[in-house]
Write a protein that holds these residues in place. Structure first.
Motif, short mmCIF file in Angstrom:
data_model
loop_
_atom_site.label_atom_id
_atom_site.label_comp_id
_atom_site.label_asym_id
_atom_site.label_seq_id
_atom_site.Cartn_x
_atom_site.Cartn_y
_atom_site.Cartn_z
N VAL A 184 -16.10 35.55 51.90
CA VAL A 184 -15.06 35.05 51.00
C VAL A 184 -14.60 36.19 50.10
CG1 VAL A 184 -16.02 32.71 50.99
CG2 VAL A 184 -16.61 34.29 49.16
N ILE A 185 -13.35 36.08 49.64
CA ILE A 185 -12.78 37.02 48.69
C ILE A 185 -12.43 36.24 47.43
CG2 ILE A 185 -10.87 38.62 48.22
CD1 ILE A 185 -10.62 38.92 51.30
N ILE A 186 -12.83 36.77 46.29
CA ILE A 186 -12.50 36.12 45.02
C ILE A 186 -11.65 37.07 44.19
CG2 ILE A 186 -13.38 35.10 42.89
CD1 ILE A 186 -15.93 34.35 44.34
N VAL A 187 -10.46 36.60 43.82
CA VAL A 187 -9.60 37.36 42.91
C VAL A 187 -10.00 36.94 41.49
CG1 VAL A 187 -7.23 37.91 42.24
CG2 VAL A 187 -7.76 37.33 44.63
N THR A 188 -10.56 37.87 40.74
CA THR A 188 -11.13 37.57 39.43
C THR A 188 -10.15 37.93 38.30
OG1 THR A 188 -12.14 39.77 39.26
CG2 THR A 188 -13.44 38.03 40.32
N LYS A 213 -11.89 32.91 53.47
CA LYS A 213 -11.30 32.16 52.37
C LYS A 213 -11.05 33.06 51.15
CE LYS A 213 -13.35 27.74 53.73
NZ LYS A 213 -14.14 26.57 53.29
N VAL A 214 -9.97 32.76 50.42
CA VAL A 214 -9.63 33.48 49.20
C VAL A 214 -9.59 32.48 48.05
CG1 VAL A 214 -7.92 34.91 48.01
CG2 VAL A 214 -8.26 35.16 50.49
N TYR A 215 -10.31 32.82 46.97
CA TYR A 215 -10.35 31.97 45.78
C TYR A 215 -9.87 32.77 44.57
CZ TYR A 215 -13.47 29.15 48.72
OH TYR A 215 -14.01 28.41 49.74
N GLY A 322 -10.15 24.93 43.87
CA GLY A 322 -10.98 25.21 45.04
C GLY A 322 -12.43 25.50 44.72
N GLY A 323 -12.84 25.28 43.46
CA GLY A 323 -14.23 25.55 43.09
C GLY A 323 -15.22 24.70 43.86
N ASP A 324 -14.87 23.44 44.07
CA ASP A 324 -15.77 22.55 44.84
C ASP A 324 -15.91 23.04 46.28
OD1 ASP A 324 -16.14 20.99 42.61
OD2 ASP A 324 -14.69 19.45 43.21
N ASP A 325 -14.81 23.53 46.83
CA ASP A 325 -14.85 24.04 48.20
C ASP A 325 -15.71 25.30 48.28
OD1 ASP A 325 -13.69 23.99 51.02
OD2 ASP A 325 -13.16 26.02 50.37
N PHE A 326 -15.60 26.18 47.28
CA PHE A 326 -16.45 27.37 47.25
C PHE A 326 -17.92 26.97 47.17
CE2 PHE A 326 -19.02 30.35 44.81
CZ PHE A 326 -18.87 31.51 45.55
N ASP A 327 -18.24 26.06 46.26
CA ASP A 327 -19.62 25.61 46.11
C ASP A 327 -20.16 25.06 47.43
OD1 ASP A 327 -19.23 26.27 43.48
OD2 ASP A 327 -19.38 24.22 42.71
#
Length: 341
Positions: A184-188, A213-215, A322-327
């Motif tokens: 996964v990639i997270i844009v912070t 996935k990108v979050y 999308g936090g629930d999906d990441f979890d």
């Protein structure tokens, strides 16, 4: 590309070639990558820093530590100890480094260890009784000697790896194509109100591979500053004259969130080891003012500045959506990996 980057670009090609050969040797099995019988999650970036690894690692600790025995393993940047060190009641920032010491202080229910040799560190953690059920590798995206089961790649909003160049012309430690290694990639550090349209534009710039996935996350600041003796609400101190101290990679958001017209902002390098003279200078400038610093800097400053004056501002990472999906994605990996042991 500006003039300086043009000058440095040939050296970047050399750096790229070295890292490309190294990755090729690992990919072909000429250099050995070691796997382990527990879920290993690597959190890191392609750039040299400032992507928010610490709050993202803490997010994972909160998500997982209520379900599993969790350990974090870091290099322990700028620590004064050597080899494998397991945090205990005698630990401090000099022994562990500021970020691992922060983990140890905030999460007493997990194991915190440091070792520049991540393979050796994992082996030492697994020899404990009871051993960890999950190991979080902090800042280990480039550490190919350990084969993690799940890779989380961070890139900061406004400083995307897709817009950057490899060292020394830019800030990338590996070429952009190495983003393909991430699960996964997270844009912070996004604006809290980042629109869906802007998220689509960023996804297109990052060009994730199929299934990757990108979050998007932002930084949530606490509504109070904390000290060893208590806390004060931000509302109660907003009109006070303060001294703000930051030794982090990109301190402007911290300053912008707190700074009033009469406040003084003191900037130091990332992971700064404050000298006694600097401590004395900070004391002289503050007089009766509050000193507010980042949580990471607080780990190095506490015990060296007056308790009644020294406060820090906690932060957390929050998913815009999308936090629930990441979890679920992460918990599904851990559950399947644990079941297949």
């Amino acid at each position: 590309m500006n003039f300086l980057r043009k000058i440095l670009f040939p050296f970047s090609l050399i750096y790229w070639a070295v890292t490309a050969v190294r990755n090729f040797l690992y990919n072909k099995g000429i250099f050995t990558s070691y796997g382990f019988p527990v879920p290993v999650i690597a959190i890191g970036n392609l750039s040299t820093g400032g992507t928010g690894k610490t709050p993202q690692t803490e997010y994972l600790v909160r998500l997982l530590s209520g379900r599993y025995r969790v350990a974090t393993l870091s290099r322990g940047y700028k620590r004064k100890s050597k080899g494998f060190v397991l945090a205990d009641t005698n630990s401090n920032a000099d022994i562990l480094g500021d970020e691992p010491y922060q983990f140890h202080t905030k999460f007493p229910n997990i194991r915190v260890a440091v070792d520049a040799d991540r393979k050796n560190g994992i082996e030492n953690l697994l020899s404990l009784s009871p051993g960890p059920e999950i190991i979080l590798l902090d800042d280990a995206y480039q550490h190919r000697r350990v084969k993690a089961g799940f890779y989380i790649l961070l890139t900061a909003y406004g400083d995307l790896y897709s817009d950057d160049f490899i060292l020394p012309a830019g800030n990338l430690r590996e070429g952009r194509s190495r983003a393909a290694r991430a699960n996964v990639i997270i844009v912070t550090k996004c604006p809290p109100d980042l629109s869906q349209q802007n998220q689509i534009v960023i996804r297109e710039k990052l060009k994730p591979k199929p299934g990757q996935k990108v979050y998007f996350t932002c930084i949530d600041y606490d509504n109070a500053v904390h000290s060893e003796e208590g806390e004060r609400s931000l509302e109660s101190i907003k009109d006070e004259s303060k001294v703000l101290v930051a030794g982090i990679a990109k301190p402007n958001p911290f300053f912008n969130h707190l700074q009033g017209k009469d406040d003084t902002a003191l900037t130091f390098p990332d992971h700064h080891d404050f000298t006694q003279k600097e401590i004395e200078d900070i004391n002289k400038q503050t007089k009766d003012k509050l000193i507010i610093t980042t949580e990471k800097d607080f780990m190095r400053l506490k015990g060296r500045l007056p308790k009644k004056k020294l406060f820090y501002l906690p932060i957390k990472s929050r998913f815009l959506d999308g936090g629930d999906d990441f979890d679920k994605t992460l918990l599904d990996y851990v559950g399947k990996s644990t079941a297949n042991r």
